[in-house]
Design an enzyme around this catalytic site. Sequence first.
Site, PDB file in Angstrom:
ATOM      1  N   GLY A 192       3.822  20.610  -1.711  1.00  0.00           N
ATOM      2  CA  GLY A 192       2.565  20.252  -2.379  1.00  0.00           C
ATOM      3  C   GLY A 192       2.062  21.425  -3.203  1.00  0.00           C
ATOM      4  O   GLY A 192       2.110  22.562  -2.751  1.00  0.00           O
ATOM      5  N   GLY A 229       7.400  23.781   5.368  1.00  0.00           N
ATOM      6  CA  GLY A 229       8.640  23.011   5.193  1.00  0.00           C
ATOM      7  C   GLY A 229       9.529  23.665   4.147  1.00  0.00           C
ATOM      8  O   GLY A 229      10.733  23.864   4.368  1.00  0.00           O
ATOM      9  N   SER A 273      -0.416  26.888  -0.166  1.00  0.00           N
ATOM     10  CA  SER A 273      -0.803  25.623   0.483  1.00  0.00           C
ATOM     11  C   SER A 273      -2.314  25.564   0.570  1.00  0.00           C
ATOM     12  O   SER A 273      -2.951  26.572   0.908  1.00  0.00           O
ATOM     13  CB  SER A 273      -0.212  25.561   1.893  1.00  0.00           C
ATOM     14  OG  SER A 273      -0.790  24.471   2.592  1.00  0.00           O
ATOM     15  N   ILE A 274      -2.882  24.383   0.301  1.00  0.00           N
ATOM     16  CA  ILE A 274      -4.343  24.291   0.456  1.00  0.00           C
ATOM     17  C   ILE A 274      -4.732  24.235   1.932  1.00  0.00           C
ATOM     18  O   ILE A 274      -5.890  24.458   2.271  1.00  0.00           O
ATOM     19  CB  ILE A 274      -4.935  23.053  -0.274  1.00  0.00           C
ATOM     20  CG1 ILE A 274      -4.424  21.736   0.325  1.00  0.00           C
ATOM     21  CG2 ILE A 274      -4.684  23.132  -1.764  1.00  0.00           C
ATOM     22  CD1 ILE A 274      -5.243  20.524  -0.102  1.00  0.00           C
ATOM     23  N   ASP A 275      -3.770  23.935   2.818  1.00  0.00           N
ATOM     24  CA  ASP A 275      -4.122  23.629   4.208  1.00  0.00           C
ATOM     25  C   ASP A 275      -4.504  24.861   5.040  1.00  0.00           C
ATOM     26  O   ASP A 275      -5.141  24.728   6.075  1.00  0.00           O
ATOM     27  CB  ASP A 275      -2.960  22.906   4.910  1.00  0.00           C
ATOM     28  CG  ASP A 275      -2.613  21.582   4.241  1.00  0.00           C
ATOM     29  OD1 ASP A 275      -3.472  21.048   3.521  1.00  0.00           O
ATOM     30  OD2 ASP A 275      -1.481  21.093   4.432  1.00  0.00           O
ATOM     31  N   MET A 300      -8.606  16.822   3.320  1.00  0.00           N
ATOM     32  CA  MET A 300      -7.168  16.966   3.599  1.00  0.00           C
ATOM     33  C   MET A 300      -6.922  18.066   4.638  1.00  0.00           C
ATOM     34  O   MET A 300      -7.854  18.627   5.192  1.00  0.00           O
ATOM     35  CB  MET A 300      -6.418  17.305   2.310  1.00  0.00           C
ATOM     36  CG  MET A 300      -6.114  16.109   1.439  1.00  0.00           C
ATOM     37  SD  MET A 300      -5.054  16.652   0.071  1.00  0.00           S
ATOM     38  CE  MET A 300      -4.621  15.077  -0.650  1.00  0.00           C
ATOM     39  N   ARG A 360      -3.707  17.929   6.637  1.00  0.00           N
ATOM     40  CA  ARG A 360      -2.612  17.503   7.528  1.00  0.00           C
ATOM     41  C   ARG A 360      -2.998  17.749   8.993  1.00  0.00           C
ATOM     42  O   ARG A 360      -3.992  17.202   9.431  1.00  0.00           O
ATOM     43  CB  ARG A 360      -1.334  18.255   7.177  1.00  0.00           C
ATOM     44  CG  ARG A 360      -0.111  17.369   7.085  1.00  0.00           C
ATOM     45  CD  ARG A 360       1.099  18.198   6.756  1.00  0.00           C
ATOM     46  NE  ARG A 360       1.285  18.347   5.327  1.00  0.00           N
ATOM     47  CZ  ARG A 360       1.982  17.508   4.581  1.00  0.00           C
ATOM     48  NH1 ARG A 360       2.564  16.469   5.130  1.00  0.00           N
ATOM     49  NH2 ARG A 360       2.120  17.710   3.293  1.00  0.00           N
ATOM     50  N   GLU A 389      -8.384  14.836   7.854  1.00  0.00           N
ATOM     51  CA  GLU A 389      -7.504  13.653   7.859  1.00  0.00           C
ATOM     52  C   GLU A 389      -6.686  13.545   9.147  1.00  0.00           C
ATOM     53  O   GLU A 389      -6.240  12.464   9.516  1.00  0.00           O
ATOM     54  CB  GLU A 389      -6.584  13.636   6.633  1.00  0.00           C
ATOM     55  CG  GLU A 389      -5.630  14.809   6.550  1.00  0.00           C
ATOM     56  CD  GLU A 389      -4.745  14.789   5.313  1.00  0.00           C
ATOM     57  OE1 GLU A 389      -4.757  13.804   4.573  1.00  0.00           O
ATOM     58  OE2 GLU A 389      -4.037  15.799   5.091  1.00  0.00           O
ATOM     59  N   HIS A 441      -6.816  13.903  -3.776  1.00  0.00           N
ATOM     60  CA  HIS A 441      -6.171  15.016  -4.487  1.00  0.00           C
ATOM     61  C   HIS A 441      -7.105  15.800  -5.391  1.00  0.00           C
ATOM     62  O   HIS A 441      -6.678  16.808  -5.979  1.00  0.00           O
ATOM     63  CB  HIS A 441      -4.944  14.502  -5.242  1.00  0.00           C
ATOM     64  CG  HIS A 441      -3.831  14.124  -4.299  1.00  0.00           C
ATOM     65  ND1 HIS A 441      -3.870  12.962  -3.560  1.00  0.00           N
ATOM     66  CD2 HIS A 441      -2.690  14.775  -3.941  1.00  0.00           C
ATOM     67  CE1 HIS A 441      -2.784  12.904  -2.794  1.00  0.00           C
ATOM     68  NE2 HIS A 441      -2.061  13.983  -3.006  1.00  0.00           N
TER      69      HIS A 441
HETATM   70  O1  F6P Z   1      -0.032  20.026   2.441  1.00  0.00           O
HETATM   71  C1  F6P Z   1      -0.930  19.798   1.394  1.00  0.00           C
HETATM   72  C2  F6P Z   1      -1.446  18.390   1.403  1.00  0.00           C
HETATM   73  O2  F6P Z   1      -2.372  18.258   0.349  1.00  0.00           O
HETATM   74  C3  F6P Z   1      -2.063  17.914   2.727  1.00  0.00           C
HETATM   75  O3  F6P Z   1      -3.358  18.400   2.925  1.00  0.00           O
HETATM   76  C4  F6P Z   1      -1.968  16.417   2.556  1.00  0.00           C
HETATM   77  O4  F6P Z   1      -1.916  15.781   3.808  1.00  0.00           O
HETATM   78  C5  F6P Z   1      -0.678  16.247   1.813  1.00  0.00           C
HETATM   79  O5  F6P Z   1      -0.383  17.479   1.163  1.00  0.00           O
HETATM   80  C6  F6P Z   1      -0.681  15.135   0.785  1.00  0.00           C
HETATM   81  O6  F6P Z   1       0.595  15.013   0.299  1.00  0.00           O
HETATM   82  P1  F6P Z   1       0.983  14.219  -1.026  1.00  0.00           P
HETATM   83  O7  F6P Z   1       0.466  14.995  -2.196  1.00  0.00           O
HETATM   84  O8  F6P Z   1       2.455  14.145  -1.003  1.00  0.00           O
HETATM   85  O9  F6P Z   1       0.293  12.893  -0.948  1.00  0.00           O
END
Ligand code: F6P
Length: 364
Positions: free
Chosen positions: A11, A106, A150-152, A194, A196, A251, A285
């Site tokens: 992402g 990942g 990563s934004i997470d 968001m 994860r 989420e 997003h």
């Molecule tokens: O890992 C970054 C992230 O934005 C998570 O916060 C979110 O669950 C996921 O990616 C969304 O993934 P995608 O852009 O594939 O829908």
Amino acid sequence: CRKICVMTSGGDSSGMNAVVRAVVLYGTSKGCDVYAVYEGYQGLVDGGHQIRKMDSHSVRGFLSVGGTSIGTARCMAFRERPGRLKAAHNLVKTGVDSLIICGGDGSLSGANLFRSEWPSLLEELRKTGEISEEQEKLHKNMSIVGLVGSIDNDMSGTDITIGAVTSVHRICEAIDAVNTTALSHSRAFVIEAMGRHCGWLTLASGMASGADFIFIPERPPAEDDWESAMCNVVKRHRDLGKRKTIIVVAEGALDKHLKPIKVNDIKDILTDRLGLDTRVTVLGHTQRGGSPCAFDRILATTQAIAAVDAVLAATPDSPSPLICMNENRTTIQPLMASVEKTQQVAQAIETKDFAKAISLRDNQ
Ligand code: F6P
């Protein structure tokens, strides 16, 4: 001269472009040839025009642009050995000797696997006649350096990941905007963030926006009846004269009985029990987009410079490094250990072993 490839994977996050820019500018200033792999691991597998030589012109204007202008992908082909064989062949053909990868856990664990397999990949390519014995010898070492984009903010080993702070800004801006309409109508809003398995975005944005209540995976509500606990807090705030109610929900939020806590359920509870006119806003997003904040530009730049230095200092036997930040200093951690710990936390949350998840996170 050294030939370094930079790529972004998984992402996107704001600041990835600043990484690419700094690797190109600093790498070339150190006499290296710098290439970019377009479209993440897919570009590495496809090769050809997806691996391009870069110079200062190629990255002009990158610093303030969100996302990743060299593209990214969640690539299935690289998860299989035939895909990694193609990727290795493409790197040998380009003469690249090191890879700087900016992505999440990942992407970084894929990078580590690639490096550990490197000698056997070259051997297989030589046996099938795709590379010569001389090429195999010449390219026997491949350095891999990781940067966490990563934004997470869910990576073990580092206090903050590239893009997370920008994302909190985005969420806060959105909540500030929701506040004005909530105030006008005296409404409640349930906002999904968001992250994860990780509640950091929710925790940080909830604090920064003065939310009434938050739900995060790492600390499920202690009460069996979390619905009443939440309603009591909201009612107390309303009784104090608040005209708006903001609940931020990660989420991945769960209750103590391991059931996901969903925004629409919360909406129904606030409506039915407290009679509040309630709306749901899923930020989606928007949280990942837009221009990086100054902090992420600086973090990305300093970490990218450290990544190039790590490439130049790497020895064939040293473990792949991950560029991190600890207590406001740039540090280097072993990539694989950080990836493994991150995956243990995610697994602990998935298997609902919250005590383990919290203790692993606290010790990061
Ligand atoms: O890992 C970054 C992230 O934005 C998570 O916060 C979110 O669950 C996921 O990616 C969304 O993934 P995608 O852009 O594939 O829908």
